[in-house]
Design a protein around this motif. Structure first.
Motif, PDB file in Angstrom:
ATOM      1  N   LYS A 147       0.838  -1.205   0.000  1.00  0.00           N
ATOM      2  CA  LYS A 147       0.000   0.000   0.000  1.00  0.00           C
ATOM      3  C   LYS A 147       0.872   1.253   0.000  1.00  0.00           C
ATOM      4  N   ASP A 148       1.925   1.239   0.804  1.00  0.00           N
ATOM      5  CA  ASP A 148       2.852   2.373   0.831  1.00  0.00           C
ATOM      6  C   ASP A 148       3.472   2.595  -0.548  1.00  0.00           C
ATOM      7  N   SER A 149       3.863   1.494  -1.194  1.00  0.00           N
ATOM      8  CA  SER A 149       4.464   1.596  -2.531  1.00  0.00           C
ATOM      9  C   SER A 149       3.486   2.215  -3.518  1.00  0.00           C
ATOM     10  N   LEU A 150       2.237   1.804  -3.413  1.00  0.00           N
ATOM     11  CA  LEU A 150       1.202   2.325  -4.295  1.00  0.00           C
ATOM     12  C   LEU A 150       1.061   3.829  -4.125  1.00  0.00           C
ATOM     13  N   PHE A 151       0.995   4.289  -2.878  1.00  0.00           N
ATOM     14  CA  PHE A 151       0.862   5.718  -2.604  1.00  0.00           C
ATOM     15  C   PHE A 151       2.089   6.494  -3.090  1.00  0.00           C
ATOM     16  N   LEU A 152       3.261   5.934  -2.810  1.00  0.00           N
ATOM     17  CA  LEU A 152       4.489   6.648  -3.102  1.00  0.00           C
ATOM     18  C   LEU A 152       4.712   6.825  -4.598  1.00  0.00           C
ATOM     19  N   ASN A 153       4.230   5.881  -5.382  1.00  0.00           N
ATOM     20  CA  ASN A 153       4.471   5.899  -6.820  1.00  0.00           C
ATOM     21  C   ASN A 153       3.240   6.314  -7.620  1.00  0.00           C
ATOM     22  N   SER A 154       2.331   7.016  -6.964  1.00  0.00           N
ATOM     23  CA  SER A 154       1.090   7.434  -7.605  1.00  0.00           C
ATOM     24  C   SER A 154       1.204   8.826  -8.202  1.00  0.00           C
ATOM     25  N   GLN A 155       0.088   9.308  -8.732  1.00  0.00           N
ATOM     26  CA  GLN A 155       0.019  10.658  -9.316  1.00  0.00           C
ATOM     27  C   GLN A 155       0.325  11.744  -8.293  1.00  0.00           C
ATOM     28  N   VAL A 156       0.221  11.421  -7.017  1.00  0.00           N
ATOM     29  CA  VAL A 156       0.457  12.443  -6.001  1.00  0.00           C
ATOM     30  C   VAL A 156       1.894  12.955  -6.067  1.00  0.00           C
ATOM     31  N   PHE A 157       2.854  12.059  -6.248  1.00  0.00           N
ATOM     32  CA  PHE A 157       4.250  12.464  -6.333  1.00  0.00           C
ATOM     33  C   PHE A 157       4.817  12.414  -7.750  1.00  0.00           C
ATOM     34  N   PHE A 158       4.176  11.663  -8.624  1.00  0.00           N
ATOM     35  CA  PHE A 158       4.637  11.570 -10.009  1.00  0.00           C
ATOM     36  C   PHE A 158       3.482  11.973 -10.920  1.00  0.00           C
ATOM     37  N   ASN A 159       3.207  13.278 -10.888  1.00  0.00           N
ATOM     38  CA  ASN A 159       2.067  13.833 -11.596  1.00  0.00           C
ATOM     39  C   ASN A 159       2.449  14.082 -13.057  1.00  0.00           C
ATOM     40  N   SER A 160       1.787  13.422 -13.967  1.00  0.00           N
ATOM     41  CA  SER A 160       2.144  13.544 -15.384  1.00  0.00           C
ATOM     42  C   SER A 160       1.774  14.902 -15.975  1.00  0.00           C
ATOM     43  N   ASP A 161       0.899  15.648 -15.299  1.00  0.00           N
ATOM     44  CA  ASP A 161       0.455  16.934 -15.824  1.00  0.00           C
ATOM     45  C   ASP A 161       1.223  18.129 -15.262  1.00  0.00           C
ATOM     46  N   SER A 162       1.982  17.909 -14.192  1.00  0.00           N
ATOM     47  CA  SER A 162       2.616  19.032 -13.513  1.00  0.00           C
ATOM     48  C   SER A 162       3.822  18.534 -12.724  1.00  0.00           C
ATOM     49  N   GLU A 163       4.727  19.457 -12.403  1.00  0.00           N
ATOM     50  CA  GLU A 163       5.891  19.106 -11.592  1.00  0.00           C
ATOM     51  C   GLU A 163       5.510  18.836 -10.142  1.00  0.00           C
ATOM     52  N   ILE A 164       4.331  19.338  -9.729  1.00  0.00           N
ATOM     53  CA  ILE A 164       3.893  19.172  -8.344  1.00  0.00           C
ATOM     54  C   ILE A 164       2.423  18.774  -8.328  1.00  0.00           C
ATOM     55  N   PHE A 165       1.955  18.365  -7.152  1.00  0.00           N
ATOM     56  CA  PHE A 165       0.529  18.082  -6.968  1.00  0.00           C
ATOM     57  C   PHE A 165       0.054  18.895  -5.775  1.00  0.00           C
ATOM     58  N   ILE A 166      -1.035  19.621  -5.944  1.00  0.00           N
ATOM     59  CA  ILE A 166      -1.555  20.499  -4.901  1.00  0.00           C
ATOM     60  C   ILE A 166      -2.926  19.992  -4.462  1.00  0.00           C
ATOM     61  N   ALA A 167      -3.110  19.869  -3.152  1.00  0.00           N
ATOM     62  CA  ALA A 167      -4.405  19.415  -2.632  1.00  0.00           C
ATOM     63  C   ALA A 167      -4.661  20.073  -1.282  1.00  0.00           C
ATOM     64  N   PRO A 168      -5.887  20.520  -1.024  1.00  0.00           N
ATOM     65  CA  PRO A 168      -6.190  21.092   0.290  1.00  0.00           C
ATOM     66  C   PRO A 168      -6.102  20.032   1.371  1.00  0.00           C
ATOM     67  N   TYR A 169      -5.542  20.400   2.518  1.00  0.00           N
ATOM     68  CA  TYR A 169      -5.504  19.433   3.617  1.00  0.00           C
ATOM     69  C   TYR A 169      -6.753  19.580   4.483  1.00  0.00           C
ATOM     70  N   PHE A 170      -7.032  18.518   5.230  1.00  0.00           N
ATOM     71  CA  PHE A 170      -8.256  18.470   6.031  1.00  0.00           C
ATOM     72  C   PHE A 170      -8.162  19.429   7.206  1.00  0.00           C
ATOM     73  N   GLY A 171      -9.257  20.154   7.466  1.00  0.00           N
ATOM     74  CA  GLY A 171      -9.290  21.054   8.607  1.00  0.00           C
ATOM     75  C   GLY A 171      -8.677  22.405   8.305  1.00  0.00           C
ATOM     76  N   ASN A 172      -8.820  23.342   9.241  1.00  0.00           N
ATOM     77  CA  ASN A 172      -8.252  24.671   9.044  1.00  0.00           C
ATOM     78  C   ASN A 172      -6.796  24.699   9.517  1.00  0.00           C
ATOM     79  N   ASN A 173      -6.147  25.829   9.354  1.00  0.00           N
ATOM     80  CA  ASN A 173      -4.725  25.922   9.686  1.00  0.00           C
ATOM     81  C   ASN A 173      -4.442  25.650  11.162  1.00  0.00           C
ATOM     82  N   LYS A 174      -5.295  26.151  12.046  1.00  0.00           N
ATOM     83  CA  LYS A 174      -5.076  25.945  13.479  1.00  0.00           C
ATOM     84  C   LYS A 174      -5.204  24.462  13.823  1.00  0.00           C
TER      85      LYS A 174
END
Length: 281
Positions: free
Chosen positions: A96-123
């Protein structure tokens, strides 16, 4: 990340304020992620250049950046922006870790980075993630490592909510992870008797070239390199922690004779087996 922290070097994980990283490196703002995966926690807006492209990140987002990326931090001084850095070896403990690590999240074919809002507010994010990790760090290293792994997984899971379904379904590289995990299982079973890539390729019913392509994608190493690393580790363990003679160890690990065993150890560790043996106190 140029001058990495002792913690990142030691355990393969660190969490630091971007401003502290810049100060520690004589106010240099440009660096390469090298072999590390990075997650920027942008509580405030941030301008970030990756591979010469500028990204304007809105506060409240996590930014996922894979290895070997050239980065320039444009305006982080005085901002509460943390960066998590970690190695594949630190995080990759299961299929499962391998799947996450090698997914679009870190190897995004459309961009050098992947941006996603994190859960909850800043505090909420500051208390639940950052302060929680720092408390574990001050208490116990093993607990800290577990908490850090869980924190990374939680951030990746949140990001997965924003990965388009067709990427998850069609990304051929997900198949690579499955094959490579099966290869590692076979290697654990057969390394004493099978030291050639062709054996494992035949077991997996794929070509040697295909298996090597997959391992290079997932781990950045050829199948042959992974086999050698596995045998080297087992040799070192047997030499240091068993009471068997070198001939017995050589035979147990599948070498034809002690000479071949000694040559392998010397070539891949730089030391003779006799130089590696622990001397009883």
């Amino acid at each position: 990340m140029y001058q990495i922290t002792n913690q990142l070097h030691k355990i393969g994980f660190s969490i630091n304020l971007i401003s502290d990283i810049i100060k520690r490196n004589n106010y240099e703002r440009q660096f390469n992620t090298r072999e590390y995966f990075c997650i920027f926690l942008t509580a405030q807006d941030l301008d970030l250049a990756v591979s010469n492209r500028i990204y304007k990140i809105t506060g409240g987002n996590a930014v996922f950046i894979g290895p070997q990326k050239d980065i320039e931090i444009i305006d982080a001084i005085g901002k509460d922006i943390y960066v998590i850095a970690f190695s594949a070896g630190f995080y990759d403990k299961s299929s499962k870790d391998s799947l996450f690590l090698n997914s679009q999240v870190f190897f995004n074919s459309d961009s050098e980075i992947f941006i996603a809002p994190y859960f909850g507010n800043n505090k909420y994010h500051q208390i639940i993630l950052v302060e929680r990790l720092l408390k574990f760090q001050s208490k116990d290293e093993s607990l800290y490592i577990s908490a850090a792994h869980n924190a990374i997984e939680g951030l990746i899971l949140d990001a997965y909510l924003h990965v388009e379904n067709h990427y998850i379904e069609k990304d051929e590289r997900m198949e690579y992870v499955s094959y490579v995990n099966r290869f590692r299982i076979l290697l654990q079973r057969d390394f004493k008797t099978a030291k050639k890539v062709s054996h494992y390729a035949e077991e997996l019913k794929i070509s040697v070239r295909r298996l090597t392509e997959m391992t290079e994608y997932v781990y950045g190493k050829s199948a042959k390199q992974l086999i050698i690393e596995k045998i080297k580790i087992e040799c070192e363990k047997a030499i240091k922690f068993s009471n068997h003679t070198m001939s017995e160890i050589a035979f147990d690990l599948g070498f034809n004779d002690e000479g071949n065993f000694s040559n392998f150890v010397k070539k891949h560790t730089g030391k003779k087996p006799s130089e590696m043996r622990e001397i009883p106190i």
